[in-house]
Design a protein around this motif. Structure first.
Motif, PDB file in Angstrom:
ATOM      1  N   MET A   1      -4.893  10.080  -0.434  1.00  0.00           N
ATOM      2  CA  MET A   1      -4.452   9.240  -1.540  1.00  0.00           C
ATOM      3  C   MET A   1      -5.286   9.496  -2.786  1.00  0.00           C
ATOM      4  N   SER A   2      -4.692   9.182  -3.918  1.00  0.00           N
ATOM      5  CA  SER A   2      -5.462   9.089  -5.151  1.00  0.00           C
ATOM      6  C   SER A   2      -6.441   7.927  -5.023  1.00  0.00           C
TER       7      SER A   2
ATOM      8  N   PHE B   1      -8.784   0.568  -6.167  1.00  0.00           N
ATOM      9  CA  PHE B   1      -9.214  -0.441  -7.142  1.00  0.00           C
ATOM     10  C   PHE B   1      -8.156  -0.836  -8.159  1.00  0.00           C
ATOM     11  N   ARG B   2      -7.003  -0.157  -8.220  1.00  0.00           N
ATOM     12  CA  ARG B   2      -6.004  -0.534  -9.237  1.00  0.00           C
ATOM     13  C   ARG B   2      -5.470  -1.942  -8.973  1.00  0.00           C
TER      14      ARG B   2
ATOM     15  N   GLU C   1      -4.874  -6.526  -0.879  1.00  0.00           N
ATOM     16  CA  GLU C   1      -5.374  -7.765  -0.265  1.00  0.00           C
ATOM     17  C   GLU C   1      -4.696  -7.993   1.085  1.00  0.00           C
ATOM     18  N   GLY C   2      -3.387  -7.757   1.133  1.00  0.00           N
ATOM     19  CA  GLY C   2      -2.660  -7.939   2.390  1.00  0.00           C
ATOM     20  C   GLY C   2      -3.132  -6.974   3.464  1.00  0.00           C
TER      21      GLY C   2
ATOM     22  N   GLU D   1     -13.302  -9.179  -4.672  1.00  0.00           N
ATOM     23  CA  GLU D   1     -11.898  -9.342  -5.056  1.00  0.00           C
ATOM     24  C   GLU D   1     -11.031  -8.190  -4.533  1.00  0.00           C
ATOM     25  N   PHE D   2     -11.332  -7.792  -3.279  1.00  0.00           N
ATOM     26  CA  PHE D   2     -10.554  -6.770  -2.555  1.00  0.00           C
ATOM     27  C   PHE D   2     -10.554  -5.419  -3.274  1.00  0.00           C
ATOM     28  N   ASN D   3     -11.545  -5.212  -4.087  1.00  0.00           N
ATOM     29  CA  ASN D   3     -11.740  -3.911  -4.719  1.00  0.00           C
ATOM     30  C   ASN D   3     -12.506  -3.024  -3.731  1.00  0.00           C
ATOM     31  N   LEU D   4     -11.918  -1.883  -3.359  1.00  0.00           N
ATOM     32  CA  LEU D   4     -12.515  -1.001  -2.360  1.00  0.00           C
ATOM     33  C   LEU D   4     -13.195   0.215  -2.985  1.00  0.00           C
TER      34      LEU D   4
END
Length: 697
Positions: free
Chosen positions: A343-344, A349-350, A374-375, A644-647
């Protein structure tokens, strides 16, 4: 009679030479046109040449065995057939203005003779009369080039040809522009992906963005490496590009894959692997490298709902299909399935969470990609994120990442995501960077240890030994390749040297002193010499006419002896020259072989040294928790929620490179030197200004 010697004997090609031969084929097509425009033609021609040569070889062998050529051509005797008038040699000799028609007709006939296996494999989107796609001069040059090499199994084994075909695919990917990243996944990345998801015999494995089929073939290789039967792996693929779809089918056939189902079509809009209830088939393993950030992925088709219910976490944005692929993978995995997808890095983080006036003074709904990510995290689907270095993928210079999805994590891995920063170690190359075996070890060790440093240190020893064993096996394979190619040609060399040494020691002068019948050139003279001696000795017993007849007989024998001696000396001389030429030529071939073997040994020795150095460095890293944090980390769900679910990995792994430390003394020295240079420069500038002021205008 001495056998004839041919200088520069023919031999079969090694893998490296066959790769170079196909390199030349690709070079024939150089020009301003994107290689993707005509790659389908090249792969179709190469496949046509291969099956034609193999079929001819099979017919010849069967004719000798059965004594009946018609029976030898019976389709039931072959895996595939080439109809009368459609052999490569017959078609390749067609006049220039009829060549396009002849190729089209031959390929249609071959497809019909091998239905349904070959349906469309040589003709879909291919018309050899379309000279704007493949100019006639290039086509003729390509045909002449392929005609110069025999591609039957005697000259090129199935494994050798299959590997060379993949090499040609890689060659085209390096020149194919923006589309190449979807067309071909670098073999080293494919190896890494297959080792992570661990396909096993009995598994059903799918690639929904199949490309040339390399990822699925690497899954077979993984099973074989670990002692399993690759024929017990059931492969599925779907590819939207027709030419690429056919290349992948050819790739499977050439590699002898027995169980595979490929479909052509858009996997997001029209998935073709469905069960009897028209539901998506579900697979044990999914491995994919889909097109990055696809803008026209089919958003409008699913605004009213998706018949396959793939977008439970939300409909991906209109202009980016990355999460559409991820949702598609999740839906088509079995409940205990595992997938890996290139993946890109934007998927990490988008998207922004919901904003309220209380938060930042404005109201804003959460972005779709944020909600889907998040899901995924809350459903505990993401097992690992691996960030790779830039320029690994053809046609795309941005850094990518690998997302490992697991619908049935081991208990100790539940609620956790392993983050691996794998962008520091690689080999710089042009046009693409490369991952070496040691670089792959730096990913596989933390993956298999899942952040456990004690376990990681144990695994390093195992991986080091395994990689060295693989390198030694590769060394043995490549050396055997050289042996198979050169040994039959060089086999006569000792015998020829022995023969030349004997002839040089026993020339006519030496033989005359001790004549022997065993000499290949002068030995036959001994009979005439004995006859002359016997008749001469018996001459005193004759008188009158008998004596005259005997004398005439002796004279005739001596004349014959002189002629035969002259012929023998010339034959001896010619043979010595012929032997010397042949030995010289074979010694050149021997030097060529020795050089290639030395290159293979040097390369493998360097790789082994590099593996050992990397293992030592990895052991150092895994012995220091702070140092290990610069390469990998375990992130628990609570930490991801706080972010905040930023990976994005820099939030979890210390990705910043420390500045090089220098001593205070060295720093002061550098500062002093810089100050002196600045003063000199300032003085020169003042002089220049002064001279300009004094100069008249």
């Amino acid at each position: 009679m001495a056998r004839t010697i041919f200088t520069r004997p023919l031999r079969r090609l090694t893998q490296a030479e066959l790769d170079q031969f196909l390199d030349t084929a690709a070079n024939i097509l150089r020009g301003n046109v994107d290689h993707s425009e005509f790659r389908g033609y090249v792969f179709a021609l190469l496949f046509f040449k291969r099956i034609s040569d193999v079929y001819q070889e099979e017919v010849c062998k069967l004719t000798l065995e059965l004594g009946d050529e018609e029976l030898a051509k019976d389709p039931r005797m072959h895996n595939f057939v080439v109809p009368e008038g459609c052999l490569w040699g017959e078609v390749a000799r067609t006049a220039r203005n009829q060549l396009g028609n002849a190729l089209n007709e031959a390929m249609i006939a071959i497809e019909r003779a091998n239905q349904p296996k070959f349906d469309g494999i040589l003709t879909n989107k291919i018309d050899f009369n379309k000279q704007d796609e493949l100019p006639r001069d290039k086509l003729i040059n390509l045909i002449n080039h392929f005609s110069s090499q025999n591609f039957d199994r005697q000259h090129v084994s199935d494994d050798l040809f299959g590997n060379a075909y993949e090499y040609l695919i890689r060659n085209f990917a390096s020149k194919a522009g923006k589309s190449s990243g979807e067309f071909y996944t670098p073999r080293e990345v494919a190896y890494l992906m297959s080792e992570i998801i661990e396909p096993a015999p009995g598994h059903h494995v799918c690639d929904w963005a199949n490309g040339s089929g390399g990822l699925l073939l690497q899954c077979r290789n993984q099973v074989k490496r670990h002692g399993g039967d690759p024929d017990q792996l059931f492969l599925y693929g779907q590819e939207s590009n027709v030419a690429t779809y056919n290349i992948s089918r050819i790739n499977m056939i050439l590699h002898g894959v027995k169980s595979w189902q490929h479909r052509q079509g858009d996997s997001l809009r029209d998935p073709r692997h469905l069960d009897d209830g028209n539901r998506l088939l579900r697979f044990d393993r999914i491995i994919m490298n889909p097109p990055f950030s696809l803008e026209d992925w089919g958003y409008d088709d699913f605004v009213g709902g998706d018949p396959h219910h793939r977008f439970d976490f939300g409909l991906p944005p209109r202009n980016n299909g990355d999460y559409a692929w991820l949702c598609h993978v999740v839906k088509s995995l079995k409940d205990d399935g595992k997938g890996i997808i290139v993946m890109s890095q934007g998927v990490l983080f988008r998207g922004q969470p919901e904003q309220t006036e209380e938060d930042d003074g404005q109201n804003q709904k959460a972005d779709t990609e944020y909600l889907i990510r998040e899901g995924f995290v809350k459903a505990d689907l993401i097992e690992c994120v691996i960030v790779l270095t830039a320029k690994l993928f053809y046609g795309n210079s941005v850094p990518a990442c690998l997302i490992v999805l697991n619908k049935n994590k081991a208990p100790e891995r539940q609620g956790k995501i392993l983050m691996i920063w794998a962008s520091r170690h690689y080999q710089k190359a042009n046009p693409q960077n490369l991952l070496r075996p040691s670089d792959l070890m730096r990913v596989l060790v933390p993956w298999r240890a899942f952040g456990d440093l004690d376990k990681a240190r144990e695994l390093i020893v195992e991986h080091e030994a395994a990689l060295i064993a693989e390198e030694e096996a590769e060394r043995a394979r490549r050396l055997q390749d050289i042996e198979d190619a050169y040994a039959p040609v060089l086999a006569p060399l000792p015998e020829l040297k022995e023969e030349l040494e004997f002839l040089q020691q026993v020339d006519f002068s030496a033989w005359s002193q001790e004549p022997g019948a065993e000499h290949p050139f002068f030995g036959p003279l001994l009979l005439i010499i004995r006859m002359v001696e016997e008749f001469t000795a018996a001459l005193t017993d004759f008188s009158g006419e008998e004596k005259a007849e005997a004398a005439a007989r002796i004279k005739g024998l001596k004349l014959q002896l002189r002629e035969r001696t002259k012929e023998a000396k010339q034959g001896y001389k010619d043979r010595v020259k012929e032997l010397a030429r042949a030995i010289k030529e074979l010694e050149k071939i021997q030097e060529e072989r020795d050089r290639k073997e030395a290159e293979i040994n040097d390369h493998c020795d360097r790789e082994i040294v590099h593996i050992r150095e990397a293992a030592a460095d990895l052991l150092r890293i895994c012995s220091d928790p702070e140092e290990a944090q610069r390469y990998f980390a375990i992130s628990k769900r609570a930490e991801v929620e706080e972010n905040e679910f930023n990976l994005n990995l820099p939030r979890y792994v210390d990705t910043f490179e420390p500045e090089e430390e220098i001593s205070l003394k060295e720093a002061l020295t550098n500062l002093s030197e810089a100050s002196e240079k600045n003063q000199l420069a300032f003085g020169s500038l003042n002089q220049l200004i002064s001279s300009m002021v004094r100069s008249p205008m």
